[in-house]
Motif scaffolding. Structure first.
Motif, PDB file in Angstrom:
ATOM      1  N   TYR A  21      44.704  67.964  14.434  1.00 16.00           N
ATOM      2  CA  TYR A  21      43.391  67.883  15.079  1.00 16.00           C
ATOM      3  C   TYR A  21      43.518  67.459  16.545  1.00 16.00           C
ATOM      4  O   TYR A  21      42.800  67.980  17.410  1.00 16.00           O
ATOM      5  CB  TYR A  21      42.498  66.895  14.315  1.00 16.00           C
ATOM      6  CG  TYR A  21      42.265  67.315  12.883  1.00 16.00           C
ATOM      7  CD1 TYR A  21      41.406  68.364  12.574  1.00 16.00           C
ATOM      8  CD2 TYR A  21      42.937  66.680  11.841  1.00 16.00           C
ATOM      9  CE1 TYR A  21      41.199  68.765  11.262  1.00 16.00           C
ATOM     10  CE2 TYR A  21      42.747  67.073  10.525  1.00 16.00           C
ATOM     11  CZ  TYR A  21      41.880  68.121  10.240  1.00 16.00           C
ATOM     12  OH  TYR A  21      41.690  68.532   8.938  1.00 16.00           O
ATOM     13  N   MET A  22      44.421  66.542  16.822  1.00 17.99           N
ATOM     14  CA  MET A  22      44.633  66.112  18.201  1.00 17.99           C
ATOM     15  C   MET A  22      45.243  67.241  19.039  1.00 17.99           C
ATOM     16  O   MET A  22      44.875  67.442  20.195  1.00 17.99           O
ATOM     17  CB  MET A  22      45.518  64.866  18.237  1.00 17.99           C
ATOM     18  CG  MET A  22      44.854  63.620  17.694  1.00 17.99           C
ATOM     19  SD  MET A  22      45.879  62.142  17.922  1.00 17.99           S
ATOM     20  CE  MET A  22      44.729  60.862  17.395  1.00 17.99           C
ATOM     21  N   ILE A  77      36.489  64.149   9.767  1.00 15.06           N
ATOM     22  CA  ILE A  77      36.379  65.464  10.398  1.00 15.06           C
ATOM     23  C   ILE A  77      35.055  66.138  10.031  1.00 15.06           C
ATOM     24  O   ILE A  77      34.387  66.753  10.868  1.00 15.06           O
ATOM     25  CB  ILE A  77      37.574  66.363  10.019  1.00 15.06           C
ATOM     26  CG1 ILE A  77      38.873  65.800  10.624  1.00 15.06           C
ATOM     27  CG2 ILE A  77      37.346  67.788  10.478  1.00 15.06           C
ATOM     28  CD1 ILE A  77      38.883  65.722  12.148  1.00 15.06           C
ATOM     29  N   ASP A 114      39.821  61.059  17.841  1.00 17.15           N
ATOM     30  CA  ASP A 114      40.396  60.801  19.162  1.00 17.15           C
ATOM     31  C   ASP A 114      41.537  59.791  19.136  1.00 17.15           C
ATOM     32  O   ASP A 114      42.473  59.885  19.926  1.00 17.15           O
ATOM     33  CB  ASP A 114      39.312  60.275  20.121  1.00 17.15           C
ATOM     34  CG  ASP A 114      38.222  61.297  20.365  1.00 17.15           C
ATOM     35  OD1 ASP A 114      38.560  62.421  20.772  1.00 17.15           O
ATOM     36  OD2 ASP A 114      37.034  60.972  20.135  1.00 17.15           O
ATOM     37  N   GLY A 126      33.767  65.769  13.390  1.00 14.86           N
ATOM     38  CA  GLY A 126      34.333  66.975  13.972  1.00 14.86           C
ATOM     39  C   GLY A 126      35.606  66.763  14.765  1.00 14.86           C
ATOM     40  O   GLY A 126      36.205  67.728  15.262  1.00 14.86           O
ATOM     41  N   LYS A 127      36.070  65.531  14.873  1.00 15.43           N
ATOM     42  CA  LYS A 127      37.291  65.250  15.640  1.00 15.43           C
ATOM     43  C   LYS A 127      37.788  63.839  15.341  1.00 15.43           C
ATOM     44  O   LYS A 127      37.075  63.023  14.752  1.00 15.43           O
ATOM     45  CB  LYS A 127      37.032  65.368  17.141  1.00 15.43           C
ATOM     46  CG  LYS A 127      36.030  64.340  17.677  1.00 15.43           C
ATOM     47  CD  LYS A 127      35.927  64.408  19.194  1.00 15.43           C
ATOM     48  CE  LYS A 127      35.000  63.307  19.730  1.00 15.43           C
ATOM     49  NZ  LYS A 127      35.000  63.251  21.210  1.00 15.43           N
ATOM     50  N   GLN A 180      44.830  70.406  18.545  1.00 16.76           N
ATOM     51  CA  GLN A 180      43.790  71.420  18.728  1.00 16.76           C
ATOM     52  C   GLN A 180      42.862  71.074  19.885  1.00 16.76           C
ATOM     53  O   GLN A 180      42.402  71.961  20.606  1.00 16.76           O
ATOM     54  CB  GLN A 180      42.980  71.570  17.427  1.00 16.76           C
ATOM     55  CG  GLN A 180      42.002  72.726  17.424  1.00 16.76           C
ATOM     56  CD  GLN A 180      41.313  72.892  16.085  1.00 16.76           C
ATOM     57  OE1 GLN A 180      41.254  71.969  15.282  1.00 16.76           O
ATOM     58  NE2 GLN A 180      40.788  74.086  15.832  1.00 16.76           N
ATOM     59  N   GLN A 181      42.608  69.781  20.064  1.00 19.01           N
ATOM     60  CA  GLN A 181      41.705  69.358  21.145  1.00 19.01           C
ATOM     61  C   GLN A 181      42.456  68.981  22.418  1.00 19.01           C
ATOM     62  O   GLN A 181      41.857  68.577  23.408  1.00 19.01           O
ATOM     63  CB  GLN A 181      40.835  68.181  20.674  1.00 19.01           C
ATOM     64  CG  GLN A 181      41.609  66.910  20.369  1.00 19.01           C
ATOM     65  CD  GLN A 181      40.860  65.935  19.481  1.00 19.01           C
ATOM     66  OE1 GLN A 181      40.037  66.339  18.652  1.00 19.01           O
ATOM     67  NE2 GLN A 181      41.112  64.646  19.646  1.00 19.01           N
ATOM     68  N   LYS A 214      34.709  57.259  21.704  1.00 14.24           N
ATOM     69  CA  LYS A 214      35.780  57.927  20.979  1.00 14.24           C
ATOM     70  C   LYS A 214      35.644  57.701  19.478  1.00 14.24           C
ATOM     71  O   LYS A 214      35.124  56.679  19.032  1.00 14.24           O
ATOM     72  CB  LYS A 214      37.141  57.412  21.468  1.00 14.24           C
ATOM     73  CG  LYS A 214      37.410  57.734  22.936  1.00 14.24           C
ATOM     74  CD  LYS A 214      38.748  57.198  23.414  1.00 14.24           C
ATOM     75  CE  LYS A 214      38.963  57.552  24.882  1.00 14.24           C
ATOM     76  NZ  LYS A 214      40.255  57.057  25.403  1.00 14.24           N
ATOM     77  N   GLY A 225      44.410  62.913  22.579  1.00 13.79           N
ATOM     78  CA  GLY A 225      44.443  61.940  21.490  1.00 13.79           C
ATOM     79  C   GLY A 225      45.346  60.774  21.837  1.00 13.79           C
ATOM     80  O   GLY A 225      46.177  60.865  22.745  1.00 13.79           O
TER      81      GLY A 225
END
Length: 274
Positions: free
Chosen positions: A119-120, A69, A76, A73-74, A122-123, A4, A126
């Motif tokens: 961001y969390m 980012i 977690d 790119g993310k 979007q995925q 992560k 998290g």
């Protein structure tokens, strides 16, 4: 164990330092954030990536999030660990110092959380871990402002957990008891400084000396205990909402629940007396 991407604040010493080290050794991608970036140089040997961040500065937070980012790119996991203890009688502590306490211990948490949440969401996953204190469930002598921030963090975390559940985001609050870190000495110094020449000076000095004595002894828990708990929460499929852990945490919270208020007041007023 799934790797992560983690950002962790307050990583220059104590709980934060030990947690960053442990998570990196587990194979996670760890970005450690703090103002004293030179204190995090030794973490590089474990693969940790230090970032200069002042949690009260939106600009520094934006730069840190952009760096992570752009590179990974993310995000977690966010571990909000930065904080400090400013002790002193309500009458003695300057309101500006009280505001600073809230800026670091609560509003800094909120600002970083707000930046990470999009961001969390979007995925659809998290974990946000807020490092609070058993002091968010009971109050120690001369700790009004510090405990006010930790009580507020409890409410903040509860509300955030309900709001973000629909997006697959876990919100956890860690409630450490007495941990052997510089925290106790910093709190004691603030207490003595704020009380100089005032009506509370004698009691404050006695309490500060007691705090230093306890934090220099062997009763307090090792920061690794909290690092292990944070790791457990991060790696769990469904972490607990709360982890009450460390010296004195469970028995004191239990006593606070069952004892009459004035009895518990007496215990707290004498807890650090030498």
């Amino acid at each position: 164990m799934k790797q992560k991407v983690i950002i962790l604040t307050g990583a220059s010493s104590g709980i934060g330092y030990q947690t960053a080290k442990k998570l990196a050794k587990e194979g996670h991608i760890v970005y450690s954030a703090a103002r004293r970036i030179e204190k995090m140089e030794t973490l590089k040997a474990f693969g940790v990536k230090p970032l200069w961040v002042d949690v009260t500065s939106e600009e520094s937070i934006n730069k840190a999030i952009e760096t992570i980012i752009t590179t990974e790119g993310k995000i977690d996991v966010l571990v909000n660990n930065a904080g400090y203890g400013s002790y002193g009688a309500v009458e003695d502590v300057d309101i500006e110092e009280a505001r600073k306490q809230f800026d670091v211990n609560l509003f800094g948490v909120a600002m970083l959380t707000k930046k990470v949440l999009p961001y969390m969401r979007q995925q659809d996953s998290g974990t946000i871990i807020n490092v609070g204190s058993m002091g968010g469930r009971l109050t120690i002598f001369f700790g009004a402002w510090y405990h006010a921030t930790k009580y507020a963090l409890e409410a903040f975390s509860d509300a955030l957990r309900m709001e973000t559940k629909q997006f697959g985001i876990n919100v956890v609050i860690i409630e450490p008891g007495g941990i052997k870190t510089p925290w106790g000495y910093i709190a004691a110094d603030h207490l003595e400084e704020s009380s100089k020449g005032g009506a509370y000076e004698k009691q404050a000095h006695k309490t500060a000396e007691g705090m230093r004595k306890q934090y220099s002894g062997n009763m307090m828990s090792n920061p690794k205990v909290i690092a292990n708990t944070i790791s457990k929460a991060i790696n769990a499929h469904r972490p607990k909402a709360r982890y009450l852990i460390g010296f004195g945490a469970k028995p004191l919270v239990f006593l606070h629940t069952i004892l009459p208020t004035r009895w518990f007041d007496w215990i707290m007023m004498h807890a650090f007396q030498t």
